[in-house]
Each structure stands twice: as C-alpha cells, then as structure tokens.
Design a protein around this motif. Structure first.
Motif, PDB file in Angstrom:
ATOM      1  N   ALA A   1      18.000-119.441  33.908  1.00  0.00           N
ATOM      2  CA  ALA A   1      18.173-120.697  34.639  1.00  0.00           C
ATOM      3  C   ALA A   1      18.666-120.441  36.057  1.00  0.00           C
ATOM      4  O   ALA A   1      18.195-121.067  37.020  1.00  0.00           O
ATOM      5  CB  ALA A   1      19.141-121.610  33.887  1.00  0.00           C
TER       6      ALA A   1
ATOM      7  N   ASP B   1      15.817-119.220  38.238  1.00  0.00           N
ATOM      8  CA  ASP B   1      14.914-120.302  38.617  1.00  0.00           C
ATOM      9  C   ASP B   1      15.517-121.166  39.715  1.00  0.00           C
ATOM     10  O   ASP B   1      14.822-121.567  40.663  1.00  0.00           O
ATOM     11  CB  ASP B   1      14.590-121.169  37.399  1.00  0.00           C
ATOM     12  N   VAL B   2      16.803-121.466  39.598  1.00  0.00           N
ATOM     13  CA  VAL B   2      17.435-122.380  40.540  1.00  0.00           C
ATOM     14  C   VAL B   2      17.578-121.760  41.918  1.00  0.00           C
ATOM     15  O   VAL B   2      17.272-122.378  42.945  1.00  0.00           O
ATOM     16  CB  VAL B   2      18.814-122.815  40.001  1.00  0.00           C
TER      17      VAL B   2
ATOM     18  N   LYS C   1      11.318-125.302  39.109  1.00  0.00           N
ATOM     19  CA  LYS C   1      12.412-124.346  39.150  1.00  0.00           C
ATOM     20  C   LYS C   1      13.773-125.026  39.154  1.00  0.00           C
ATOM     21  O   LYS C   1      14.733-124.507  38.591  1.00  0.00           O
ATOM     22  CB  LYS C   1      12.270-123.458  40.388  1.00  0.00           C
ATOM     23  N   CYS C   2      13.860-126.178  39.798  1.00  0.00           N
ATOM     24  CA  CYS C   2      15.141-126.872  39.866  1.00  0.00           C
ATOM     25  C   CYS C   2      14.923-128.301  40.341  1.00  0.00           C
ATOM     26  O   CYS C   2      13.976-128.586  41.077  1.00  0.00           O
ATOM     27  CB  CYS C   2      16.093-126.145  40.830  1.00  0.00           C
TER      28      CYS C   2
ATOM     29  N   ARG D   1      18.721-126.611  34.734  1.00  0.00           N
ATOM     30  CA  ARG D   1      18.122-126.405  36.057  1.00  0.00           C
ATOM     31  C   ARG D   1      18.278-127.628  36.954  1.00  0.00           C
ATOM     32  O   ARG D   1      17.486-127.822  37.867  1.00  0.00           O
ATOM     33  CB  ARG D   1      16.643-126.039  35.893  1.00  0.00           C
TER      34      ARG D   1
END
Length: 604
Positions: A40, A43-44, A273-274, A303
């Motif tokens: 996570a 991704d963020v 992604k976020c 996220r």
C-alpha cells in the motif's frame, strides 16, 4: 449516521450500510501483514526506493500529459515486440477465456465481434501485467469488465468506443455544464511519478436524483477508464484527487460508490494507486466518508489519504505524495488553471484527432479538413475539424446538397433582376439571407459554426455556441468585469456584439429555412435529375470532409460516407444523397464538430 439520502438511487442500500468507525480501523490495522502495508505504501508514494530516499518531491519532476489522454484508440499506442513471457502469457489467457462458460461471458463475446480493437492484444497484456501474469485472474477481470459495462451503458452504447462521442455521448453535455453530482476529468499533467491524475469535485447545483446518479456512473466510468487506459496510466497507474469542500450527504449513493470501487480496484487494466480527499466538509468527514470507506473495502482504505487544514498545510502534505502545487487546480490553492468546460472540449477534440489518425487518412487530407483560419484566428481556434456526418434516419431530398449548376443558378436568380412570367407553375426566386443591397462579403467561419450549433441545439447558450465555434474571449483589461461588454476577442470585439450578431444570423437562417421548406421537393428534384454522385457542400469544411471521406473505403474499395446512427449504422455509398447535413444530431454533434464512426458488418 442517520442522515437522509437525497440521491434517489439505492435508498434502501444506503440506509443498510454501516459506517466504518475508528475502532473498525484500529482492528483492521492490527490484522495487516507487513507485506500488505509495504504494498500500500509503495502504491501511495511511488517506488519505495525513491519515496524513502526523498520524501519531498520537487515540482521539477512533474511531467505534462500527452496531447491526448483518451482511451478511444489504444491500438494507436506504440506496439513493442512481444517477449517470450508475454507470448506465453497471452496463450494462457486465451485458454482461460475459452474455459469460461458462454453464458458468463456473453458481453465479452459480443465485444470480440463488435469492437475487437477494445479487446485486442495490448489490452490483454495490460490485464496480465497488473495481475503479475496470472492468466486466470486476468481473464476473470476482463469478463467482469464487459459484464459491468453492459449493465452501466446498455447494449446500444456498450460496444462503442469509450469516448465522448461514443459510449459517453449521453453525458457529454452534462459533464461540460457541470450538471452532474460530481465534476470530474483527467488533468492535463502527470504527477512526479508519471501517473495520470483524476480530479473530482462536487457540483453544488448538480442533479442528485436517480437520473443524475445514473449519468454520474457513466461519467465516472468514462473518466477512470480513460485514465487507466492511457499510456501513462497503463505503465504507472493513476491517482485520484477529491476536493471535498462541497460534498454533502445527498452526493452519496451506495450504487455509485460500489461501481467506483470496482473501477478503482477490480475491473480496469490498471488499478488506482491512491485517492486523496482534500478539505472535507464536516458532513463529508463525519457522515459521508465513514460510509464510503465501508463500501471501498480494505485495499482502497489502505490507499486513501485525507488532508484537511489550511491550504498551505494540505499542499505541503500532497507534495509528499508526488503532487506538487504546480499540478494542483487553483480552486485547491494550486497553480493549474482548470476550466471543466474547456477541458472536456479539449479532450473531445483530442479523441477526434486520434480517430482520424486511426482511419489512416493521409496527412495532407487531414490538414485540409481543418477549418480555414482567418488572419485573426489563433492556432487553437483552428485545431478542430468541421465534419459532417450522415444520419440514415434523417435523410430526405430536402437535406441533399445541390450540384454546382444548381448552386450557381440559385445564386444568380437571387442576385439578378426579377423574372416575371405568366406561367402559374413558375415559382418566384427565393430571397437572400442578407439584407437588401448587402454585398456578398464572406462571413467568419467561426460564426457559421456557431450558427449551425445553435440551430442544431437551441438550448445551447449563446456564449457557449460562440466558443465552440472557435471564438476566444478575455477581459478587456486586467481589472475589468466579466460581463459581456468587458469580454472581447483578439480583435477587440465584445462578447455582447458577437451575441447580437449571432442572434441576427439565427433569425435570418430561420426565415430562409421557412422559405425553402415550401420548395424543397422541386429543388431536390433539380439537383438529383442527372443522378450524379458529385459532392458539393455549402461550406469549404464540408468539401474538405468529402475529400477526407473518400479515403475511407469499404471491403471492395468503394468510397463510403460516415454514418452516426448508433442503432444501425452501416457503410453507405459516397454520394450527394447521403452526405447531406442531418436536421437533428446527438448531444456530442450539437456541441462540437462531429466525430465520424465507421461500422462495417456490425463492427465499429
């Protein structure tokens, strides 16, 4: 929370959704594995090697978006030579798709037949790569995508290209006018990690009834699908920025947010992604967000980041996530100028250019089909293509263009002296549109387009019609007002004067149309007696389109015209009879020059 739901969509479901509390969040965090947290966080923030090394991402790292972010023509993207891994994965994916029972993949099977470019090899590879080359998982996502798309768009629009003239044509006007519960678009820039950026804000005046929410679902699908299917989106993913200032309880619908959850995480070729919620209102933070977090599920909750406080504080936090102020819209305190109406129009024009390129029209013909620019028109004003589309349901003899001899005779009969005859069947010459004694001065092509837009869609505002025709207005002086008399074009002519001119032209055009309707059959007969297929248009733009259309050929090389009948479009012989200007157009055709679509044997 017991706030009443005013959305009109899924009321019972909204009331049954339990809010995600702080205690629920603590319990969830206690069950997470280290790998889930690291995934996570990557991704963020982006790649961990960069994020941990330099959490303060500079503005210089921002990248502009390509000229088009449309998913309308993914097959136009650069095709790379397939590796052995990709080839093997594609074979396994196709085997998995064959294993799925026919009744579970009906929509996908129809898509293969009707729009093969939307299920081609590049899209299949995108699904494989998002799932780590897990063919079974990728096949399930592809089938689920098409089943959901059929449910949201219906059979009449499901298999059209995911463009503002295709599947999203019914939402074009509402998105441009910010008439939906949320206004959303893909920003024309990328973040510091090269990811596409989707911006969302609530529309205080947007309709939140059942119809508005249904349209909102299709608008969200179009925008998120566009972001995920763009070249940057497929390679790096995309992020969502939500301006929560005006979000109220009526903006929440379980049905809408369940679809958003699927689009962000489950069914698109790239996952979000976020999501960044910025400046949430009290109602949003304490009532709406607990419901949203319940619907979103664990993956999206991990996220999501919420930013509140002063503008400087929020911008500083966003910069830690590769989102510097330079790419933030001005209504959030950033530096990016964003006008939703202009952005939607720019995206539509970019999608049109992609389509024209995909039809392999030669460059000289493509440039010839652009409107002729006057010395006072900037290059931005001439970037659009004025294209005429034939509509099979609307054709009549009165819509057909007359031949060159008929056009010359009509002009000479109106400008010459009156002819008198004792023959009762001979009809008097028609009056000219211009006032008596007026010279044959050539009018501004931008005004001609504005007139046609208003005739096709009388509900279009005068200013909007002028802007879509190609006019650009700016304040007369930096401290001037925003009223019509203080907004001028590049020649110094005020918006008020242009509106008056447009109204006058509309009155003349309507009077001329009323006079011509009495003689339509006779004029059509004189134009079609010879049976010639010569194409003569009323404007230079129509003539240019006729040249461009001649390069689109049918299976046996027969020139074809382009039809916009979304129910049963087909290949039509290119002739003066089917290139006539339709008397009614769909919402996209009313707003900007039309984007052609070709259907051969039921496939767009």
């Amino acid at each position: 929370p017991n706030g009443s739901n005013q959305s009109g969509v899924g009321n019972a479901s909204d009331q049954n959704v339990a809010a995600f509390t702080e205690q629920d969040e603590k319990d969830e965090l206690a069950t997470l594995t280290i790998q889930e947290i690291l995934d996570a966080e990557q991704d963020v923030r982006g790649p961990l090697s960069e994020a941990l090394g330099n959490l303060s991402v500079g503005a210089a790292a921002t990248t502009p978006a390509p000229s088009s972010v449309s998913a309308s023509a993914p097959h136009l993207q650069q095709r790379q030579q397939l590796s052995i891994e990709d080839t093997s994965a594609l074979l396994l994916l196709r085997a998995e798709l064959l294993r799925i029972s026919p009744h579970q993949k009906r929509s996908y099977t129809d898509a293969v037949q009707r729009c093969p470019d939307q299920v081609d090899q590049q899209i299949q590879l995108a699904y494989l790569r998002r799932d780590g080359y897990d063919a079974h998982s990728a096949a399930g996502r592809i089938v689920q995508y098409w089943e959901n798309r059929l449910t949201v768009f219906g059979r009449d629009r499901c298999y059209l290209p995911m463009t503002l003239d295709g599947a999203a044509r019914g939402e074009f006007d509402d998105m441009r006018a910010e008439a939906l519960p949320y206004s959303t678009t893909v920003l024309p820039v990328r973040d510091a990690n090269g990811r596409a950026v989707v911006y969302v804000k609530a529309s205080p005046s947007g309709r939140t009834d059942a119809v508005g929410m249904e349209k909102m679902m299709r608008a969200f699908w179009y925008v998120l699908d566009t972001a995920a299917s763009s070249s940057d989106g497929r390679q790096n993913g995309f992020v969502v920025i939500v301006n929560g200032t005006d979000i109220q309880r009526r903006h929440f619908s379980v049905k809408v947010f369940r679809l958003i959850r699927q689009l962000l995480w489950d069914i698109l070729p790239t996952k979000a992604k976020c999501t960044h919620l910025c400046h949430p209102s009290k109602v949003n933070y304490y009532i709406v967000q607990p419901l949203v977090r319940t619907v979103f599920g664990k993956e999206l909750r991990l996220r999501q980041r919420v930013h509140y406080g002063t503008t400087e504080k929020v911008l500083g936090e966003l910069q830690q996530y590769a989102l510097p102020p330079e790419i933030m819209p001005q209504d959030m305190g950033g530096q990016l100028q964003l006008n939703f109406e202009e952005r939607i129009l720019e995206t539509a024009l970019a999608e049109r250019r992609e389509f024209l390129q995909s039809t392999s029209i030669p460059t000289d013909v493509l440039s010839a089909s652009m409107p002729v620019a006057s010395p006072s028109v900037s290059p931005m004003d001439t970037s659009s293509t004025d294209i005429t589309i034939s509509n099979k349901r609307e054709h009549s003899h009165s819509d057909s263009f007359q031949g060159p001899s008929a056009a010359r005779s009509s002009k000479s009969s109106t400008s010459g002296r009156k002819r008198r005859s004792g023959n009762a069947t001979e009809k008097p010459p028609q009056k000219m549109n211009n006032r008596k004694g007026r010279s044959g001065r050539k009018s501004d092509p931008r005004m001609q387009r504005a007139v046609q837009i208003k005739l096709d869609n009388p509900d279009t505002a005068l200013k909007v019609a002028l802007q879509m025709g190609g006019f650009r207005f700016h304040p007369k002086n930096p401290n001037g007002g925003q009223s019509d008399k203080y907004l001028v074009d590049e020649n110094g002519t005020s918006l008020s004067q242009h509106k008056n001119n447009l109204c006058r032209r509309l009155r003349q055009e309507k009077a001329s149309t009323a006079g011509k309707s009495n003689n339509s059959q006779d004029s059509a007969g004189s134009a079609g007696v010879s049976g010639s297929s010569t194409l003569i248009s009323a404007t230079e733009d129509d003539a240019a389109f006729a040249s461009a259309a001649a390069f689109s050929t049918g299976p046996v090389g027969t020139p074809v015209s382009i039809a916009s009948d979304e129910a049963a479009a087909t290949v039509l012989p290119l002739s003066s009879g089917n290139l006539g200007r339709p008397s009614r157009r769909d919402s996209f055709d009313e707003a900007i020059a039309e984007i052609p679509q070709i259907e051969v044997n039921g496939t767009y």
